[in-house]
Structure formats: C-alpha cells, structure tokens
Write an enzyme that holds these catalytic residues in place. Structure first.
Site, short mmCIF file in Angstrom:
data_model
loop_
_atom_site.label_atom_id
_atom_site.label_comp_id
_atom_site.label_asym_id
_atom_site.label_seq_id
_atom_site.Cartn_x
_atom_site.Cartn_y
_atom_site.Cartn_z
N ASP A 157 7.90 8.94 -8.25
CA ASP A 157 6.88 8.18 -8.97
C ASP A 157 5.74 9.09 -9.43
OD1 ASP A 157 5.74 8.75 -6.50
OD2 ASP A 157 5.26 6.69 -6.00
N ASN A 204 0.16 -1.94 1.64
CA ASN A 204 0.63 -3.25 1.19
C ASN A 204 2.16 -3.34 1.22
OD1 ASN A 204 1.23 -1.49 -0.85
ND2 ASN A 204 0.48 -2.77 -2.51
N GLU A 215 4.91 -2.30 -6.29
CA GLU A 215 3.83 -3.02 -5.62
C GLU A 215 4.28 -4.44 -5.25
OE1 GLU A 215 1.39 -1.24 -4.77
OE2 GLU A 215 0.50 -0.08 -6.39
N HIS A 238 4.17 -1.18 -0.35
CA HIS A 238 4.83 -0.66 -1.55
C HIS A 238 5.73 0.54 -1.24
CE1 HIS A 238 1.47 2.36 -3.06
NE2 HIS A 238 2.15 2.86 -2.05
P1 PGA Z 1 0.32 8.10 1.89
O1 PGA Z 1 1.01 7.08 0.89
O2 PGA Z 1 1.28 9.22 2.13
O3 PGA Z 1 -0.90 8.53 1.14
O4 PGA Z 1 0.00 7.34 3.15
C1 PGA Z 1 2.20 6.49 1.20
C2 PGA Z 1 2.61 5.61 0.05
O5 PGA Z 1 1.75 4.98 -0.57
O6 PGA Z 1 3.81 5.55 -0.25
#
Ligand code: PGA
Length: 239
Positions: free
Chosen positions: A67, A135, A142, A137
């Site tokens: 992504d 959340n 999302e 995701h």
């Molecule tokens: P992070 O993000 O590594 O900053 O905790 C994880 C994610 O949003 O997939």
C-alpha cells in the site's frame, strides 16, 4: 488462525521472517508482499539477513508493495515506498526477480491498474505479510471495505489519520490510501499478520476472536485457511 505468541518484538520479527522464508523454499518463484512502517521493520531486517546469508534464495521470487499514502512517493519521508526502498531493496545483496513499487504521487488510476496487473502476472500472492491498524485495517482496507475488492484507492479512516503523523510532518495530510484489496490478500497462500505492543491488544482480540465483520477488516482473516497471527506478549494479552 494459527496464533503464535512471541516473547518480544525481536522474536515476533524473527518468526515472521522465518515463515516467509519457509514459504519461499516451497515456492521459489512465489510472490511476496510486505507492508511499510514500524511493525514490519524488524521482520524486514531479519528477512534481509536471511537472504544475504544465503538462507533463503529470492533470485526467482517476486515482491510487491502492499500500500501507499496517496500523494507520497519514494522521495518522501514516511512513505511506504521509501521504507521498502531503504530497508529492503537497497539492503539486499541479491535482488528479487521482479519488484513492484507503488507510487502514490502518480495518477491513482494508473497505479491501481499497475498493482492489479503485477499481482495477476506473478500472483496470486504466496505470502502476504500484514500489520494491523487500531481500527483493524489491513493495508489501507479501512473499516467497512468490501472483501471482494482488488487494488483500489480509499479515503483514510479518522483512526488512521490520527496516527499517521508519526511517519511524516504535520503539514503532510494525505486523505486517501492506495492498497491491495482484501480479495488479493485473501487469495494469498499464506497470510502473516504481525502486531506488537499493548495498544494493539484490543484490536488483536477483535481480529482473532471477535465477530467476522467488514467493520474490522482483519477479522475476515478468520476465514483464511493458512493465516498466522504472530504477536508479542503485550499484543496478545487479551487473548
Ligand atoms: P504500525 O501500522 O506499524 O504503524 O502500527 C500498522 C498498520 O496500520 O497496518
């Protein structure tokens, strides 16, 4: 889901790198996908060491990004592409056969088509390594996203916007993410979800043992037949 609780972030990272390497042993021309960010940093470092030490051969394997923040490119601090370039691609002494980078500064339609095309050409994914947002995701899939989607652009959730400035300055405010879709992730031969820290405990509990619902995209992995959830003790503390 196979839940593996590790003693530390370092053990979580090592385990995820080893699982990825094991899959590439059985699928040397496979396609792997890693996310960017804090969570995968240790896993990517361990994977690079395994490649550079000759423990895993990636000369026939392929890599794609998961992504990117729309508007950011490999030149931008905090972009997923910069993470992948600096921590993976530039560190490998022996390269992947083919690499797909997502450019968030390009026309999103072109980038969506290019990501789908790469996965169609070299996929389905053999290994999808994923972090998890607060959340639930996966990538930028999302809350509420359809599980049937391939690559797409999606408005960022408020939860995501609240944490994104740990990666880039306050005056950089992406509104959209560009991501592989859940359909592509669910088709992966192996999914490895990694998480560490007490702040991830609640969402890991929902993902692993909560209701399967699109409002918690990671819960959909409960339906995947070869999914590993590799977490440290703090992230596992509510399981
Ligand atoms: P992070 O993000 O590594 O900053 O905790 C994880 C994610 O949003 O997939």
């Amino acid at each position: 889901m196979n839940v593996i609780v590790c003693d530390s972030y370092e053990d979580m990272s090592k385990k995820a790198a080893e699982l990825t390497a094991q899959m590439l042993e059985t699928k040397p021309n496979g396609l792997v996908s890693f996310p960017g960010g804090d969570t995968p940093a240790g896993m990517v470092k361990d994977f690079v060491s395994m490649v550079n030490d000759g423990i895993v051969d990636i000369s026939h394997a392929n890599f794609t990004m998961l992504d990117e923040w729309v508007g950011l490119s490999v030149k931008d601090e905090g972009s997923c592409a910069k993470f992948v370039q600096d921590n993976l691609i530039d560190q490998l002494e022996k390269p992947f056969a083919h690499i797909h980078m997502v450019d968030g500064s390009d026309n999103p339609e072109n980038q969506i088509a290019a990501l789908d095309h790469f996965i169609e050409s070299y996929g389905p994914l053999s290994v999808s390594v994923l972090g998890i947002g607060l959340n639930g995701h996966l990538g930028f899939n999302e809350s509420g996203v359809s599980p049937n989607k391939n690559a797409h652009m999606i408005p960022l959730d408020d939860v995501t916007k609240n944490v994104m400035h740990k990666y880039f300055p306050e005056d950089v405010n992406p509104e959209y993410g560009l991501t592989q879709g859940l359909n592509q992730i669910l088709q992966a031969e192996m999914v490895i979800l990694i998480a560490n820290g007490a702040h991830k405990a609640e969402i890991i509990k929902k993902a692993v043992s909560g209701e399967v619902t699109t409002s918690v995209p990671a819960s959909i992995l409960q339906r995947h037949t070869n999914c590993y959830v590799v977490v440290d003790q703090e992230a596992a503390k509510l399981l």
